[in-house]
Design a protein around this motif. Structure first.
Motif, PDB file in Angstrom:
ATOM      1  N   ASP A   1      39.558  43.271  58.117  1.00 46.67           N
ATOM      2  CA  ASP A   1      38.167  42.968  58.442  1.00 46.67           C
ATOM      3  C   ASP A   1      37.222  43.259  57.284  1.00 46.67           C
ATOM      4  O   ASP A   1      36.047  42.876  57.340  1.00 46.67           O
ATOM      5  N   ALA A   2      37.707  43.939  56.267  1.00 46.13           N
ATOM      6  CA  ALA A   2      36.844  44.322  55.147  1.00 46.13           C
ATOM      7  C   ALA A   2      36.842  43.235  54.072  1.00 46.13           C
ATOM      8  O   ALA A   2      37.696  42.354  54.051  1.00 46.13           O
ATOM      9  N   VAL A   3      35.857  43.314  53.202  1.00 44.40           N
ATOM     10  CA  VAL A   3      35.791  42.448  52.023  1.00 44.40           C
ATOM     11  C   VAL A   3      35.757  43.365  50.807  1.00 44.40           C
ATOM     12  O   VAL A   3      34.929  44.268  50.728  1.00 44.40           O
ATOM     13  N   ARG A   4      36.700  43.169  49.892  1.00 46.04           N
ATOM     14  CA  ARG A   4      36.802  44.013  48.697  1.00 46.04           C
ATOM     15  C   ARG A   4      36.367  43.209  47.480  1.00 46.04           C
ATOM     16  O   ARG A   4      36.813  42.070  47.301  1.00 46.04           O
ATOM     17  N   ALA A   5      35.563  43.825  46.652  1.00 45.43           N
ATOM     18  CA  ALA A   5      35.041  43.136  45.462  1.00 45.43           C
ATOM     19  C   ALA A   5      35.245  43.996  44.236  1.00 45.43           C
ATOM     20  O   ALA A   5      35.130  45.213  44.280  1.00 45.43           O
ATOM     21  N   ARG A   6      35.568  43.331  43.122  1.00 46.73           N
ATOM     22  CA  ARG A   6      35.666  44.034  41.853  1.00 46.73           C
ATOM     23  C   ARG A   6      35.254  43.109  40.723  1.00 46.73           C
ATOM     24  O   ARG A   6      35.280  41.878  40.853  1.00 46.73           O
ATOM     25  N   VAL A   7      34.864  43.729  39.624  1.00 51.25           N
ATOM     26  CA  VAL A   7      34.657  42.992  38.376  1.00 51.25           C
ATOM     27  C   VAL A   7      35.649  43.575  37.397  1.00 51.25           C
ATOM     28  O   VAL A   7      35.808  44.801  37.317  1.00 51.25           O
ATOM     29  N   GLU A   8      36.356  42.702  36.672  1.00 54.26           N
ATOM     30  CA  GLU A   8      37.417  43.185  35.798  1.00 54.26           C
ATOM     31  C   GLU A   8      37.480  42.349  34.526  1.00 54.26           C
ATOM     32  O   GLU A   8      37.011  41.216  34.493  1.00 54.26           O
ATOM     33  N   LEU A   9      38.067  42.941  33.495  1.00 49.87           N
ATOM     34  CA  LEU A   9      38.437  42.171  32.306  1.00 49.87           C
ATOM     35  C   LEU A   9      39.848  41.661  32.533  1.00 49.87           C
ATOM     36  O   LEU A   9      40.769  42.453  32.754  1.00 49.87           O
ATOM     37  N   ALA A  10      40.016  40.353  32.496  1.00 46.92           N
ATOM     38  CA  ALA A  10      41.324  39.766  32.788  1.00 46.92           C
ATOM     39  C   ALA A  10      41.816  38.986  31.573  1.00 46.92           C
ATOM     40  O   ALA A  10      41.065  38.218  30.974  1.00 46.92           O
ATOM     41  N   ALA A  11      43.075  39.208  31.218  1.00 47.89           N
ATOM     42  CA  ALA A  11      43.720  38.428  30.156  1.00 47.89           C
ATOM     43  C   ALA A  11      44.369  37.227  30.814  1.00 47.89           C
ATOM     44  O   ALA A  11      45.389  37.346  31.489  1.00 47.89           O
ATOM     45  N   LEU A  12      43.761  36.061  30.628  1.00 45.94           N
ATOM     46  CA  LEU A  12      44.234  34.851  31.310  1.00 45.94           C
ATOM     47  C   LEU A  12      45.046  33.998  30.349  1.00 45.94           C
ATOM     48  O   LEU A  12      44.646  33.808  29.192  1.00 45.94           O
ATOM     49  N   PRO A  13      46.162  33.430  30.802  1.00 44.70           N
ATOM     50  CA  PRO A  13      46.858  32.455  29.952  1.00 44.70           C
ATOM     51  C   PRO A  13      45.927  31.282  29.661  1.00 44.70           C
ATOM     52  O   PRO A  13      45.081  30.935  30.489  1.00 44.70           O
TER      53      PRO A  13
END
Lengths: 345, 345
Positions: A278-290
């Motif tokens: 029932d929860a909503v989880r949020a984050r901001v991250e540095l992602a290494a994307l192909p």
């Protein structure tokens, strides 16, 4: 419909808006039966004015206010402060385009509340009120029978909210992700081309997309505020920006992640929001994307949002080379939807 | 609002639609005051039925028609042909989901015309009527005070048309481009992974996205029809699919272009539409895109459309892994917008 606008804040977006309203005057009248005029404007530095008879966008643009220093013809100085302007300037709609305070949403929340309490529609490009007080302000707008619209709070005028309302009925948004902060991703893009973080930040400041202190962007506050807005509006969450996890961000983390980036990858600051029961989880991250990831192809200035839905599966919106003009356009779209009686988002 | 549906064509999309309407029954009723039932359905192979009292989506889904061979409870066989069904089946809206004839749009145009003349709303996922007769059919719908909606004609239910209508007011579409044909780009994607064209086509046939004769896809007819629909609806053009330039396409051209592809590039079949003075020029081409191009990142099953506008500059929509479910969803969105009185596209 004739809409009398009171404009609170009058920087790049304010100038772009008055120009666009002047350019589109005939189109708005003929296609949407919408005529707009300005009955007031206010900036922190130049003060405010009101003009109960209304000033056309073309006349206001021609006046050169606030840069010129002279009030537009037919305007009288407004004596009070920004809050008094929001509450008492004679208008049908308040345009809230003051600078965001990403840690509290104030004082823009107070401006919006005052305008709604005075029975005015509100169009805000300022994310603060929606990130910090959406439920309260939505209820207040409903109580007063007026509109609260905010298309330009996220990715300029990219039609995230009106598209969801008009085009994704009966749809559950399961989550979303995207490089929502233009400045961080501009800086990371310049670093990928060989600049140092300092050079890239200076470049971003030079073209006007980074502030003197870029920490709100680099440390993920701006993306956290945007993620909160989208989560609360489209997913029915009740987050505050402080609920968004922001680990491993900021200038030093960006330097380290850039140095450690595997070949064939691009570094992006991403907002990621998911349901967890029932929860909503949020984050901001540095992602290494192909490099084969669609977000990895975005060049500085572009932003994107991928919506996970239960009806259309994945739907991605990409804005190319955003700026004040597109933010102004989102406000125009909100005004048209008010004129069409489409008040809910 | 209660909408009685007559469904003409009942393949994968028809089955996905009845399932989605059953699943979303409560949501549609509570959020949009929309209740739907089927008062008839018709397929070329199984024939048709009508049920003036209406059959719920759940009951129709449970009946297993047409695969089961038995009519749903409460239905009587329909004696006439498809055209008679479109004209006389008792319903408020005709759903046109027969197979496209990309060279003429027939007989779907006749079905749509008959339903509009009988005062019924029409929702079509069949591109033919919009590509070949949009202006006539739009005028006919207006004359009869009914809706003509067609969100699912391009990129399944990706909200190209309703987004433009709701979210891009006062906007001039200057042009658009995109890998609009899923099958060709599936085949090209498999070839990039080392398969021969024949193997890739067989793979596409196996998963049901290519027909026994794939020439409509490979030779650009499908993309030409889609480009025509978007150009005519969003740019006010008056093209026919035969006006779309389709040079250098087809199986042999794909083999040659694949063999000649420079490293670091991906081959895509793109539709490209641009204004040229007062005219609108459209073409379908094989393009060698650098891997940094957003279209180059799309994997088989994904499609995209980049709109060039005078207000938002470039705005791109990407559909991830499309299929009958998303086409069905676009029909649901059209039905909701009919219930909301949003008839124009």
């Amino acid at each position: 419909m004739r809409l009398r606008l009171a404009c609170l804040g009058f920087g790049n977006v304010g100038r772009a808006l008055v120009t666009m309203l002047a350019e589109k005057e005939r189109d708005l009248r003929e296609r949407y039966d919408l005529e707009v005029c300005y009955t007031g404007a206010f900036t922190r530095s130049a003060g405010g004015w009101s003009a109960p008879e209304g000033i056309t966008p073309a006349a206001l643009a021609a006046s050169g206010w606030p840069t010129s220093g002279a009030l537009p013809a037919g305007a009288q100085p407004f004596a009070g402060d920004a809050l008094a302007f929001a509450a008492t300037c004679p208008a049908d709609a308040l345009i809230e385009i003051t600078t965001l305070n990403p840690q509290s949403g104030l004082p823009a929340i107070d401006h919006v509340r005052a305008a709604l309490n005075a029975g005015r529609h509100v169009v805000t490009a300022n994310k603060g009120p929606i990130a910090y007080a959406y439920r309260e302000l939505r209820a207040l707008a409903a109580e007063h029978g007026v509109a609260l619209r905010f298309e330009s709070t996220v990715m300029d005028g990219t039609p995230i909210f009106s598209m969801s309302e008009a085009s994704l009925p009966a749809t559950r948004i399961e989550g979303f992700r995207g490089p929502m902060n233009g400045t961080s991703n501009y800086v990371l893009g310049r670093m990928a081309r060989g600049e140092s973080l300092e050079e890239a930040v200076a470049g971003a400041q030079k073209i006007g997309i980074a502030e003197a202190d870029p920490s709100n962007d680099l440390e993920g506050w701006d993306a956290a505020v945007k993620a909160t807005v989208v989560a609360n509006v489209l997913m029915g969450a009740d987050l505050r920006p402080g609920d968004v996890v922001r680990d491993g961000l900021g200038a030093e983390a960006m330097r380290q992640a850039h140095a450690a980036l595997p070949p064939g990858h691009a570094l992006k600051q991403l907002a990621v929001v998911e349901r967890d029961g029932d929860a909503v989880r949020a984050r901001v991250e540095l992602a290494a994307l192909p490099l084969s990831n669609v977000f990895a192809t975005l060049v500085p200035g572009e932003t994107a949002l991928l919506l996970h839905t239960d009806t259309m599966r994945d739907l991605t919106l990409i804005e190319g080379d955003g700026g004040p003009g597109q933010t102004a356009f989102g406000i125009v779209a909100d005004l048209v939807n008010i004129a069409r009686g489409r008040w809910t988002v």
